[in-house]
Design a protein around this motif. Structure first.
Motif, PDB file in Angstrom:
ATOM      1  N   GLY A  33      -1.320   2.093   5.343  1.00  0.00           N
ATOM      2  CA  GLY A  33       0.125   2.295   5.443  1.00  0.00           C
ATOM      3  C   GLY A  33       0.879   1.070   5.931  1.00  0.00           C
ATOM      4  N   PHE A  34       0.417   0.470   7.019  1.00  0.00           N
ATOM      5  CA  PHE A  34       1.121  -0.696   7.564  1.00  0.00           C
ATOM      6  C   PHE A  34       0.940  -1.899   6.649  1.00  0.00           C
ATOM      7  N   ALA A  35      -0.248  -2.066   6.078  1.00  0.00           N
ATOM      8  CA  ALA A  35      -0.501  -3.190   5.172  1.00  0.00           C
ATOM      9  C   ALA A  35       0.421  -3.125   3.958  1.00  0.00           C
ATOM     10  N   ARG A  36       0.642  -1.922   3.422  1.00  0.00           N
ATOM     11  CA  ARG A  36       1.539  -1.792   2.270  1.00  0.00           C
ATOM     12  C   ARG A  36       2.972  -2.147   2.636  1.00  0.00           C
ATOM     13  N   ARG A  37       3.385  -1.777   3.826  1.00  0.00           N
ATOM     14  CA  ARG A  37       4.747  -2.116   4.246  1.00  0.00           C
ATOM     15  C   ARG A  37       4.904  -3.620   4.437  1.00  0.00           C
ATOM     16  N   LEU A  38       3.851  -4.288   4.899  1.00  0.00           N
ATOM     17  CA  LEU A  38       3.887  -5.752   4.961  1.00  0.00           C
ATOM     18  C   LEU A  38       4.000  -6.345   3.559  1.00  0.00           C
ATOM     19  N   ASP A  40       5.249  -5.024   0.941  1.00  0.00           N
ATOM     20  CA  ASP A  40       6.574  -4.752   0.387  1.00  0.00           C
ATOM     21  C   ASP A  40       7.592  -5.807   0.802  1.00  0.00           C
ATOM     22  N   ARG A  41       7.285  -6.540   1.861  1.00  0.00           N
ATOM     23  CA  ARG A  41       8.178  -7.612   2.314  1.00  0.00           C
ATOM     24  C   ARG A  41       7.864  -8.951   1.649  1.00  0.00           C
ATOM     25  N   GLY A  42       6.987  -8.913   0.658  1.00  0.00           N
ATOM     26  CA  GLY A  42       6.658 -10.135  -0.059  1.00  0.00           C
ATOM     27  C   GLY A  42       5.591 -10.971   0.612  1.00  0.00           C
ATOM     28  N   ILE A  43       4.875 -10.382   1.562  1.00  0.00           N
ATOM     29  CA  ILE A  43       3.816 -11.091   2.282  1.00  0.00           C
ATOM     30  C   ILE A  43       2.491 -10.859   1.572  1.00  0.00           C
ATOM     31  N   GLU A  44       1.676 -11.902   1.470  1.00  0.00           N
ATOM     32  CA  GLU A  44       0.332 -11.792   0.894  1.00  0.00           C
ATOM     33  C   GLU A  44      -0.593 -11.225   1.964  1.00  0.00           C
ATOM     34  N   MET A  54     -12.076   4.945   3.924  1.00  0.00           N
ATOM     35  CA  MET A  54     -10.703   4.511   4.194  1.00  0.00           C
ATOM     36  C   MET A  54     -10.229   3.506   3.148  1.00  0.00           C
ATOM     37  N   ILE A  55     -11.074   2.559   2.813  1.00  0.00           N
ATOM     38  CA  ILE A  55     -10.692   1.548   1.831  1.00  0.00           C
ATOM     39  C   ILE A  55     -10.449   2.192   0.462  1.00  0.00           C
ATOM     40  N   GLU A  56     -11.284   3.152   0.100  1.00  0.00           N
ATOM     41  CA  GLU A  56     -11.093   3.850  -1.174  1.00  0.00           C
ATOM     42  C   GLU A  56      -9.753   4.581  -1.195  1.00  0.00           C
ATOM     43  N   ALA A  57      -9.411   5.248  -0.076  1.00  0.00           N
ATOM     44  CA  ALA A  57      -8.133   5.962  -0.002  1.00  0.00           C
ATOM     45  C   ALA A  57      -6.959   4.987  -0.040  1.00  0.00           C
ATOM     46  N   ALA A  58      -7.092   3.844   0.647  1.00  0.00           N
ATOM     47  CA  ALA A  58      -6.025   2.851   0.652  1.00  0.00           C
ATOM     48  C   ALA A  58      -5.770   2.308  -0.747  1.00  0.00           C
ATOM     49  N   ARG A  59      -6.831   2.028  -1.478  1.00  0.00           N
ATOM     50  CA  ARG A  59      -6.670   1.525  -2.845  1.00  0.00           C
ATOM     51  C   ARG A  59      -6.010   2.569  -3.741  1.00  0.00           C
ATOM     52  N   ALA A  60      -6.392   3.841  -3.565  1.00  0.00           N
ATOM     53  CA  ALA A  60      -5.801   4.907  -4.373  1.00  0.00           C
ATOM     54  C   ALA A  60      -4.313   5.047  -4.085  1.00  0.00           C
ATOM     55  N   LEU A  61      -3.925   4.937  -2.826  1.00  0.00           N
ATOM     56  CA  LEU A  61      -2.513   5.052  -2.475  1.00  0.00           C
ATOM     57  C   LEU A  61      -1.708   3.880  -3.032  1.00  0.00           C
ATOM     58  N   SER A  62      -2.300   2.698  -3.046  1.00  0.00           N
ATOM     59  CA  SER A  62      -1.608   1.548  -3.641  1.00  0.00           C
ATOM     60  C   SER A  62      -1.483   1.708  -5.152  1.00  0.00           C
ATOM     61  N   ALA A  63      -2.497   2.296  -5.777  1.00  0.00           N
ATOM     62  CA  ALA A  63      -2.459   2.512  -7.227  1.00  0.00           C
ATOM     63  C   ALA A  63      -1.349   3.482  -7.614  1.00  0.00           C
ATOM     64  N   ASP A  64      -0.929   4.329  -6.676  1.00  0.00           N
ATOM     65  CA  ASP A  64       0.147   5.285  -6.938  1.00  0.00           C
ATOM     66  C   ASP A  64       1.526   4.648  -6.837  1.00  0.00           C
ATOM     67  N   ARG A  65       1.565   3.325  -6.606  1.00  0.00           N
ATOM     68  CA  ARG A  65       2.848   2.619  -6.483  1.00  0.00           C
ATOM     69  C   ARG A  65       2.941   1.530  -7.554  1.00  0.00           C
ATOM     70  N   ARG A  68       4.727  -2.265  -7.547  1.00  0.00           N
ATOM     71  CA  ARG A  68       4.978  -2.746  -6.184  1.00  0.00           C
ATOM     72  C   ARG A  68       3.777  -3.550  -5.711  1.00  0.00           C
ATOM     73  N   PRO A  69       3.991  -4.546  -4.852  1.00  0.00           N
ATOM     74  CA  PRO A  69       2.871  -5.389  -4.412  1.00  0.00           C
ATOM     75  C   PRO A  69       1.853  -4.584  -3.621  1.00  0.00           C
ATOM     76  N   ALA A  70       0.595  -4.954  -3.781  1.00  0.00           N
ATOM     77  CA  ALA A  70      -0.482  -4.249  -3.079  1.00  0.00           C
ATOM     78  C   ALA A  70      -1.278  -5.232  -2.236  1.00  0.00           C
ATOM     79  N   PRO A  71      -1.704  -4.812  -1.055  1.00  0.00           N
ATOM     80  CA  PRO A  71      -2.607  -5.647  -0.266  1.00  0.00           C
ATOM     81  C   PRO A  71      -3.945  -5.804  -0.984  1.00  0.00           C
TER      82      PRO A  71
END
Length: 239
Positions: A33-38, A40-44, A54-65, A68-71
């Motif tokens: 959650g926090f990584a995605r918000r970072l 979204d501010r254009g940060i790599e 956790m990593i699998e869930a994080a990737r799935a949540l990013s794929a749903d956007r 938009r930039p993804a960590p």
């Protein structure tokens, strides 16, 4: 969604991000959650967590956007993987440091570029009268926040999203006084602030001016686990 103490402090953490920040590392990223918000501010953003779930869930949540930039998510243990030295403008660690030896902050410190900032939202063990007073003060605020979020959720349509994995729970072993003492040695000049909801904020700014380090100009950006040089630690090849 229940009231999340860590999410509550996202805005406070964003205020620690240095101006012109280009690269960030989120340690113990959980579902991201926090990584995605970072991002979204254009940060790599590099985001690491030792839990494959956790990593699998994080990737799935990013794929749903889409669009938009993804960590860059990676399963890695910050205590074992090599971090690129002098690379990140911002390193965050949200409620995960108490799962590691406190000395891990030395590796996070060394991963900062000159002028970079390390921000730790940490958990501490209650030991003093002041700790207990803050704990008592947090109880009614915590209850009110949970009720408010529950009421808001009842007004929302059910989106039917998948249940997210729960982060592992571990009781913190260090008191706030011990954190302060260790930080004075490993992060000289760092500021420590007690927060509600059994948290503290530890902020360290690495000496120097942004841009002094030329590491990020060497072709592709280094990744956590890259070999920093001859004789250095190799990549973390955990599955």
């Amino acid at each position: 969604m229940p009231f999340d103490h860590n999410d509550h402090y996202h805005r406070l953490l964003f205020r620690q991000v240095p101006a012109g920040c280009r690269t960030a590392l989120d340690v113990g990223c959980g579902t991201g959650g926090f990584a995605r918000r970072l991002a979204d501010r254009g940060i790599e953003v590099d985001a690491i967590d030792p839990s494959a779930e956790m990593i699998e869930a994080a990737r799935a949540l990013s794929a749903d956007r889409p669009g938009r930039p993804a960590p860059r998510y990676r399963r890695a243990d910050a205590t074992r993987t090599g971090l690129p030295a002098g690379h990140y403008d911002f390193v965050s660690c949200l409620a995960s440091l108490h799962h590691m030896p406190f000395g891990t902050v030395a590796a996070l410190r060394d991963a900062l570029a000159p002028g970079g900032v390390l921000a730790v939202l940490g958990c501490h063990r209650e030991a003093s009268g002041a700790d207990r007073a803050w704990s008592l003060a947090a109880v009614p605020v915590n209850a009110a926040a949970r009720l408010a979020i529950a009421a808001r959720e009842r007004l929302r349509p059910d989106h039917g999203g998948p249940a997210l994995p729960r982060a592992p729970v571990r009781q913190p072993g260090m008191t706030l006084a011990e954190v302060r003492r260790e930080a004075a040695v490993l992060l000289p000049g760092a500021a420590l602030r007690r927060l509600l909801f059994w948290r503290y904020l530890l902020v360290y700014r690495k000496p120097g001016e942004p841009g002094e380090d030329t590491a990020r100009a060497r072709g592709r950006s280094p990744r956590p686990g890259d070999r920093p040089g001859p004789g250095g630690p190799g990549p973390d090849r955990s599955p």
